[in-house]
Design a protein around this motif. Sequence first.
Motif, PDB file in Angstrom:
ATOM      1  N   GLU A  65      29.068  76.284  78.087  1.00 11.64           N
ATOM      2  CA  GLU A  65      28.010  76.111  77.101  1.00 11.64           C
ATOM      3  C   GLU A  65      28.640  75.630  75.792  1.00 11.64           C
ATOM      4  OE1 GLU A  65      24.829  76.318  77.072  1.00 11.64           O
ATOM      5  OE2 GLU A  65      24.352  77.183  79.024  1.00 11.64           O
ATOM      6  N   ALA A 117      18.865  79.103  73.749  1.00 17.18           N
ATOM      7  CA  ALA A 117      19.009  77.771  73.150  1.00 17.18           C
ATOM      8  C   ALA A 117      19.302  77.847  71.659  1.00 17.18           C
ATOM      9  CB  ALA A 117      17.740  76.958  73.390  1.00 17.18           C
ATOM     10  N   TYR A 118      18.932  78.973  71.009  1.00 16.38           N
ATOM     11  CA  TYR A 118      19.127  79.093  69.572  1.00 16.38           C
ATOM     12  C   TYR A 118      20.310  79.996  69.260  1.00 16.38           C
ATOM     13  CZ  TYR A 118      14.487  77.031  69.174  1.00 16.38           C
ATOM     14  OH  TYR A 118      13.402  76.193  69.265  1.00 16.38           O
TER      15      TYR A 118
END
Length: 927
Positions: A65, A117-118
């Motif tokens: 990631e 995602a944040y």
Amino acid sequence: MAKQRTNKLPVDKIFFDLSGGLHTESSPLAFPPEVTLDEENFEILTDGTRRRRRGLSYETGNDPEPLFEKYEAAYGTQIYTWRNVNNNPDKTYIVIQLGSYLYFYEDGETIGNKKHAYHVDLGFYVTDQEEDDTLVKTAVSFTHGRGRLFVSHRTMEPLSIEYTSDTTEFLVKTINIRVRAFEDIEDGIDLREFPSTETSGANPQGVSASTVVQDCPNTHEFNLRNRGWLFGDDELGANNYVRQYSKWPSKQMIPYYGYYASPQVLQSDGKTYVTTNDDAERGPDEFGSGFVTDAEKGATLTSGGGGGGGWHNLGHVKKWSSEKIEKEIFGNAYVPRGSFIISIWDNEYPEGVAAKTYNRNEPYDTTPIVAEYNAGTESIRYTITMTSELPSDLAIGHTVSTSEFALEHVFYEGAYPNSGSDPNTPVITYRKSFKVVAFDPTAKTISIDAKVFLGDEGNGRNMSEYFKEFRETGRTTGEAVWAFENSGHFKLHKEGDQVMVDDGSGTLVSTTITAATANPGLSQTDVRPSSNAWFAGRLFQAGMQTKQWSDMIFFSKTILNDEEFGQCFQGADPTHPDLNALISSDGGTIQIPNIGNIIDMQPMESSLLVFSDQGVWEVSGSSFFAANDIRVRQITSAEAISASAIIKIDNGIIYASHRGIYALSRVQAGAIQSQNIIEKNIQTYWNELSYAQQKNASLSFDESKGRVYIAHNNNTSNHKVNTVMVLDLRLGSFFKYRFAPATSAAYIVGIHSTDQSSQPDEFQKMKFFIVNDYGTALQIADFSQETFEDFDGVEHIPFLLTGYDNLSDFSRQRYSPTIHTFMKKTETGYTETGTVGESSLTVQPRWDFTDRSSANKFGREQQVYRHKRAYVPSGSSDSYADGYDLVVARTKIRGRGKALQLKFTGEAGKDAHLLGWSLHYEGTAEI
């Protein structure tokens, strides 16, 4: 002379308990039989046997990631489990701090594919940009309560993070810790002194025009208001007193002594009636003097009413009399203070009833520091347009945070400089807080001065890169956006710089920035609390390293809503004559003298444990913690060294100290005791690490296996983890994992336990967080895959080096012609490509306490995992059912000496599960 006769003395010794683990604290002459002098990558199972650890491999199907900012090995790391997210018991996030960023992973068997995602940029909330590097390189403090995550660090605003289920975003709010002001600001005025007044040409205090007086010194005014004095009304309080006596009240006067109780006056049929008793005392200016008579009782009055019996005379109207308070005798008794509520890092604008009319003179230079650009056309003011309504209590001079509002734009006020910069780039202050210099509720705009734009001297930060998260809406004609200096950068001017400022009439003039002349009585600082904890339904914060607050713990009132996180004060006004009681649910402070630097706080049962560089303290109550029932005691002077090296276990807390690894547990008598749990086994190993290596160590806990993981680096002082010391709490033993990534390879930055693994007693529960070799991506690994190769592509061969076996007799030479080894069969099948789960283990004898082969006392290595006969499979694949669950081998041992060590070593690509061994010794009778 006859030849001396020698006799063989046979002895058999067995080693079937290998649970002692790593041991460095005994002398070579007194080594326990079940321990090892050194080892790597063999773990101790519950039954005391030893098995090779699996390889640490990335979770299947989970790609790296990307990280928002490149991670360096020197950056701080902290990992935390945020349970009951948004008050949802089924929602748990694992939060990892990497430098100044927080990343969120949803808990589960695998978590690498569940990264949110944040992220949250903690640098957004730094209070002093010069301290940004400190935030990046040190761990933050986490806690959670009422569905919120709380984050603290001494260089940034305390934060409350809410997960919004509707939008699946994280809402971040700053927390302003507020307390009652129980201390005076030094005003140079004696307690009994009455500051005099002089005629002047101004009347800022609102005193009657017939008596124009000098301002009350602002620090003295603060101290009077903090005692409950009121200003701004000629008919009562300080203004009435100075009008009558031409002097300001002294700090020794209690303002409520100036009130008297006037008889209650009832309105009925348009008439006013006296309802006082006939012996009620009249107040000044009411019916002359004396008492209300029977004839007067019930009389119709046109104004006023008889005097009362003091403040506590209920049912009466309270009225002010400067004459009454002037005649009071106050002596030198302590005058109650605390009417004001102040922020612990900025008391310039206090809160409270008395503060509502308080317009204090600025005690320091507030000349705006501006970014010099196109001198002569520069404006000193910047306007923020809000998407929400402005607070009703907003005032000029108030400090506000951008996190309190949704920002659309920050506009440059004045002509747009022709710099070629993109006019659509919004300006956001790096500090995220500023003081209001003007506001327009209708237009929903707040104007701020340029002091908030802080950057690196010379080149600064590129704001357009740092604040992409903020929304930008369409611009209308005539709106000009501030252009950064040097194509997107800005510069903070310092003392001595020439800048353009407004002279007060709208004209820009050149001026030199001078040093601020701060009032010494003000408490203003960029330092914030370094640690937090959720305990007894309250938010605790501590570790604010300032002269005033360093030994103070702040605790909120019992939390009922989000607005109360920073309310660390009693609800009742201490200066009020009636409503001044402290109640159990109030907030407050706890002072612990000489506590030093507070590092972390952790709840444990009915107590809160406070960890500092001077030891550990316990905060509790007689039965439970309450604001009016607080008990404090020191548990130990063994210091804590890092918030990352404190971990809760099932029945206590374990933390790292420079002195050792300590366990805190409650004994039968009820007291919490401290014990160094490594002093009898690996104290020497810990002492050989540098202070920096110890400080960078982190602890994690596997509750399913009862293991504590001590992750550290054994050869460098950074956060690259290459060694993990594992403590099995059930056995009280240590064993060691070694990971040896190359300099350019990916490396471990932290270890953490998941909550929701479906294999709690197997290999998926403990997750290893690994940063790639470029520091740009994060990936998760565990021991779930049946392989012995680690994430870095290297297979680390396991070994065990036993202690010195001497049969408690060092006076005789002996030899051991045979060793019988007992190993668990690990083969689970047979395929066309070969055996599945094959084992291998070699043994090497070492005699006479030697540690090098050059002494010629090392024997040769020999294979001890040998089946009695070759296995013949039943087909192209089968289960390798040879009828033997154990593999027993008899091996000859060469050499002799007064003591024997054995080194067991594994083999690449193969398992090893050692149950124990027995030695047959023979020696001589002669000494």
